[in-house]
Structures are given as C-alpha cells and as structure tokens.
Design an enzyme around this catalytic site. Sequence first.
Site, short mmCIF file in Angstrom:
data_model
loop_
_atom_site.label_atom_id
_atom_site.label_comp_id
_atom_site.label_asym_id
_atom_site.label_seq_id
_atom_site.Cartn_x
_atom_site.Cartn_y
_atom_site.Cartn_z
N HIS A 99 23.56 82.85 21.87
CA HIS A 99 24.32 81.74 21.28
C HIS A 99 23.86 80.42 21.85
O HIS A 99 23.43 80.35 23.01
CB HIS A 99 25.83 81.91 21.52
N HIS A 101 25.30 76.56 22.57
CA HIS A 101 26.46 75.67 22.64
C HIS A 101 26.05 74.31 22.07
O HIS A 101 25.06 73.73 22.54
CB HIS A 101 26.88 75.44 24.10
#
Length: 134
Positions: A99, A101
């Site tokens: 992922h 951010h």
Amino acid sequence: MSDCIFCKIVEGSIPSYKVYEDEHCYAFLDIFPANRGHTLVIPKNHVKDIHEADAQTYGRVASTAKVVADLLYAQLGSEGTSVFQMNRDAGWQTVFHLHMHVIPRWENDGLHKPWDIAPAAESDLLEVLQQITK
Ligand code: 5GP
Ligand code: ZN
C-alpha cells in the site's frame, strides 16, 4: 489472501471509506489518519510488498497514488502531499498487503520527518555506492 485485512476490504467483507477505484487498484481512507484525508492505495490482488510485487503491479499502485494525490490536493485545498510506502518489519510495514500512503499536507500541520538530517562523509557515500553498483 484469506487472513489479510486489505484483501477483505477489497472484497467488501470489511467496510471501508472508498476514495477512488480503478480496474487494478482501490483507494480508501486510513482509519488511523496522520492527517485529514490520509488515503491508502492498494492493488486489488494480494501482494505483500515492493520486493514481491512485479514492476507492473507496483507501477499501477504508483500511478493510482498520483491520481489520488491530485484528487485530494484539488478537493481538500491542501498545500502539499507526502507519499509513504513501507516494506517489511524493518521498513515499518504493519499491514502486509502492498500500500501507498497518500497524505495531504498543510504548512505547520504538526507532522515531522522521522529522520534527522546530517551530511554523510564522502567516504561513506563512495563505499555504499561501490557496494550498490558492483
Ligand atoms: P503501514 O504501517 O503498514 O505502512 O500502514 C498500514 C496502515 O493501515 C496504517 O496507517 C493503519 O492506520 C491502516 N489500517 C490498519 N487497519 C485498517 C483498517 O481496518 N482499515 C483502514 N481503513 N485502515 C487500516
Ligand atoms: Zn491482501
């Protein structure tokens, strides 16, 4: 991956606050945000981190992060953006589904860099460069 919370978010079995979605990636609000609008961008298919992702998957996450960064910047009136991407325990990763951010930033928003800035010795730079490029 059956025990992965981000896979469950993609499947819809754990609820999320969807910010953006395309064929390969999903973006949703971080429920422990560092700042207002903090969004996570993930690939829909499970992959653990940068080292296990193929270049195409990583590139799709990065280009979706760019779309999300522009969206947040335009819609929230933020003044800048920080993008972080942690890998493995030593790299501060806590959820082991790749992922990025995307964090909207404002002047004096109280966030700070997690490292101190100090100049390196030239010998250290040359030594590490030699190891990287040998
Ligand atoms: P990491 O520390 O692995 O770079 O980032 C994981 C992020 O996932 C953290 O910022 C954390 O707040 C977020 N997070 C953990 N569990 C959940 C969840 O169930 N839903 C959402 N939306 N974010 C989560
Ligand atoms: Zn997963």
